[in-house]
Scaffold this active site. Structure first.
Site, PDB file in Angstrom:
ATOM      1  N   GLY A  33     -67.439 -26.367 -18.729  1.00  0.00           N
ATOM      2  CA  GLY A  33     -65.906 -26.918 -19.221  1.00  0.00           C
ATOM      3  C   GLY A  33     -65.553 -27.902 -18.756  1.00  0.00           C
ATOM      4  O   GLY A  33     -65.976 -28.611 -17.877  1.00  0.00           O
ATOM      5  N   PHE A  35     -63.098 -28.067 -16.656  1.00  0.00           N
ATOM      6  CA  PHE A  35     -62.673 -27.636 -15.296  1.00  0.00           C
ATOM      7  C   PHE A  35     -63.973 -27.709 -14.282  1.00  0.00           C
ATOM      8  O   PHE A  35     -64.119 -28.216 -13.211  1.00  0.00           O
ATOM      9  CB  PHE A  35     -62.241 -26.535 -15.050  1.00  0.00           C
ATOM     10  CG  PHE A  35     -61.610 -26.092 -13.840  1.00  0.00           C
ATOM     11  CD1 PHE A  35     -60.403 -26.390 -13.501  1.00  0.00           C
ATOM     12  CD2 PHE A  35     -62.386 -25.333 -13.051  1.00  0.00           C
ATOM     13  CE1 PHE A  35     -59.918 -26.071 -11.951  1.00  0.00           C
ATOM     14  CE2 PHE A  35     -61.972 -24.893 -11.863  1.00  0.00           C
ATOM     15  CZ  PHE A  35     -60.643 -25.014 -11.272  1.00  0.00           C
ATOM     16  N   GLY A  36     -65.227 -27.291 -14.961  1.00  0.00           N
ATOM     17  CA  GLY A  36     -66.320 -27.109 -14.161  1.00  0.00           C
ATOM     18  C   GLY A  36     -67.274 -26.075 -14.793  1.00  0.00           C
ATOM     19  O   GLY A  36     -67.045 -25.751 -16.177  1.00  0.00           O
ATOM     20  N   VAL A  38     -69.072 -22.227 -15.587  1.00  0.00           N
ATOM     21  CA  VAL A  38     -68.507 -20.816 -15.754  1.00  0.00           C
ATOM     22  C   VAL A  38     -69.654 -20.092 -15.406  1.00  0.00           C
ATOM     23  O   VAL A  38     -71.009 -20.221 -16.048  1.00  0.00           O
ATOM     24  CB  VAL A  38     -68.027 -20.730 -16.910  1.00  0.00           C
ATOM     25  CG1 VAL A  38     -67.369 -19.242 -16.902  1.00  0.00           C
ATOM     26  CG2 VAL A  38     -66.849 -21.746 -17.387  1.00  0.00           C
ATOM     27  N   LYS A  58     -65.003 -19.443 -12.834  1.00  0.00           N
ATOM     28  CA  LYS A  58     -64.962 -20.853 -13.251  1.00  0.00           C
ATOM     29  C   LYS A  58     -64.701 -21.698 -12.067  1.00  0.00           C
ATOM     30  O   LYS A  58     -63.752 -21.220 -11.317  1.00  0.00           O
ATOM     31  CB  LYS A  58     -63.453 -20.938 -14.036  1.00  0.00           C
ATOM     32  CG  LYS A  58     -63.485 -22.529 -14.793  1.00  0.00           C
ATOM     33  CD  LYS A  58     -62.284 -22.827 -15.625  1.00  0.00           C
ATOM     34  CE  LYS A  58     -62.155 -21.807 -16.839  1.00  0.00           C
ATOM     35  NZ  LYS A  58     -60.784 -22.321 -17.294  1.00  0.00           N
ATOM     36  N   ASP A 154     -54.028 -27.165 -25.584  1.00  0.00           N
ATOM     37  CA  ASP A 154     -55.397 -27.276 -25.853  1.00  0.00           C
ATOM     38  C   ASP A 154     -55.969 -26.157 -26.620  1.00  0.00           C
ATOM     39  O   ASP A 154     -56.948 -25.556 -26.404  1.00  0.00           O
ATOM     40  CB  ASP A 154     -56.055 -27.706 -24.660  1.00  0.00           C
ATOM     41  CG  ASP A 154     -57.616 -27.969 -24.770  1.00  0.00           C
ATOM     42  OD1 ASP A 154     -57.575 -28.828 -25.714  1.00  0.00           O
ATOM     43  OD2 ASP A 154     -58.302 -28.012 -23.769  1.00  0.00           O
TER      44      ASP A 154
END
Length: 466
Positions: A33, A35-36, A38, A58, A154
């Site tokens: 994602g 964010f990073g 998962v 996450k 989002d």
């Protein structure tokens, strides 16, 4: 982060998370994602006799060079503050060892975008998923507390997770903003962010964020579910690239059916598709003032689901005489009375319902067009108790002047049988056809038939749970 001190009860040691994910092994990797990465993991239970908790972890990508820290904090504060059945559940977080990790309850069926093209996901299931996601977003806009609302920023199919029962859970609150509600127009001026294909064009052009920007994005998700494809397909260099543009073109030409998943078209009840597509198009209105609230979206999706789950019993009587009529219960209504006009035949029917506020509403009278000149008509009334449900009907059909008419009618409930009403001995037995209809699948949801001077045909609508 001092803001997190009061949330210490949610802290999970980083070593426990490493152990749960087998040190973030490739075998536990679920996806990537903004964010990073998962990962799937298993946190042990504090009670050795109980199974552990399956989680989705996450992990902030350290290569982002400090980016994502604001989103990390926002996500924690949002999910710690706001709880709803249709929001993802935050179990905890860690910011040990220069790592920033979020831990959620693992949702077995993953994200909605992975199932858009699935032929196994029925139209009724898709409606329930959309309804659940809409209820979650309605809560963010209207139910989080007095004086403020949450703007997600989002909304997209990959941010709608699905649990083991295919219940929708809105996720990823890193971009969310809190806005006031005590003013004529709730808006925030921000740098436009989100995902192309879902972004409100007005938000993108002006930087003015309102709750209607979420509504626009949700409208795109609705059409993703309907058409079985993502909001944007990069390989297309024509009108097919952006789904929002494509559906508007087909709306103008009246050809929306051409881009709906074929196997869904075979399942859909016409009124269900109409209710669904109408509210989805309203969400995409270029004028944000004309876009619906999420509360209205929820109501219209409930209608779409109700229409889809309704089925009909056999129609008893004539299929050509009189005019067709339809009486259906709304989701907040309960049938409380049936008024029957009859003598030798069933002349007319009228229905009274009670809504959730205790108010009574009567339908129009179906049939009995000549009753004003016929003083022999008897009026009978059936009163239903609050916990009483119709589970069947019975009666007879006879002929007069070459027309088939309902001659007697009984209503069967879970408590008693009412009737028969009508002159059961007037027409000789060999001239009458008896009928009865009861159901195991579904519950009573209305009547349909044909009527004019008399009730010439009658059947029941049922609401199924499949």
């Amino acid at each position: 982060m001092s803001n997190l001190q009061e949330l210490d009860h949610l802290r999970i040691p980083f070593d426990d998370i490493k152990s749960a994910t087998n040190n973030f092994s490739h075998q536990n990797f679920l996806g990537q994602g903004g964010f990073g990465r998962v990962y799937k993991g298993q946190l042990p239970s504090t009670d050795s006799s109980e199974p552990g908790t399956t989680v989705a972890v996450k992990r902030l990508d350290v290569k982002l060079g400090g980016q994502g820290e604001h989103e990390f904090l926002t996500e924690i504060l949002m999910l710690a503050s706001y709880k709803h059945d249709n929001l993802v559940s935050l179990i905890g977080f860690s910011e040990d060892s220069n790592e920033k990790v979020l831990v959620y309850r693992y949702e077995v069926n993953g994200s909605l975008d992975k199932h858009l093209a699935s032929t196994d996901l029925t139209w009724a299931q898709r409606l329930r998923i959309c309804l659940g996601a809409a209820q979650g977003l309605e809560y963010l806009h209207e139910g989080v507390g007095a004086g403020h609302r949450v703007l997600h920023r989002d909304i997209k199919s990959s941010n709608v997770l699905l649990d083991a029962n295919w219940e929708a859970k809105i996720s990823d609150f890193g971009l969310s903003k809190i806005g006031p509600t005590r003013q004529l127009l709730t808006f925030l001026v921000t740098n436009a962010c989100g995902t192309f294909g879902y972004l409100d064009p007005l938000y993108l052009a002006t930087g003015v964020l309102t709750k209607e920007s979420d509504v626009y994005s949700f409208g795109v998700v609705l059409f993703e579910v309907l058409c079985g494809r993502p909001a944007m397909i990069v390989k297309h260099e024509d009108e097919r690239r952006f789904l929002a543009h494509l559906v508007k073109l087909h709306q103008e030409k009246g050809t929306l059916h051409q881009i709906i998943i074929p196997n869904l078209l075979e399942q859909m009840k016409p009124y269900s598709l109409e209710a669904f597509s109408n509210i989805a198009f309203q969400c995409l209105n270029e004028d944000r003032k004309q876009r619906p609230t999420m509360g209205l979206v929820v109501k219209e999706l409930e209608k779409a689901l109700e229409h889809q789950l309704r089925t009909r019993t056999r129609l008893w009587g004539s299929v050509i005489g009189g005019w067709p009529f339809l009486f259906q219960l709304e989701s907040n209504q309960k049938l409380r009375k049936i008024t029957i006009g009859h003598d030798r035949w069933i002349h007319s029917l009228m229905f009274t319902v009670e809504d959730s506020d205790g108010l009574l509403h009567s339908s129009e009278q179906y049939g009995g067009l000549n009753d004003a000149n016929n003083k022999g008509v008897e009026i009978s009334k059936i009163f239903f108790e609050a916990d009483e449900e119709i589970i069947g009907i019975a009666g007879t059909v006879g002929r007069r002047y070459g027309l088939e008419l309902i001659t007697t009618l009984s209503s069967v409930t879970n408590k008693r049988t009412y009737g028969p009403f009508g002159e059961k001995d007037y027409i000789r037995p060999r001239k009458k056809a008896q009928f009865s209809s009861s159901w195991d699948l579904g519950s009573f949801h209305g009547f349909y038939g044909r009527c004019g001077w008399y009730v010439e045909a009658l059947g029941c609508y049922l609401k199924t749970n499949i």
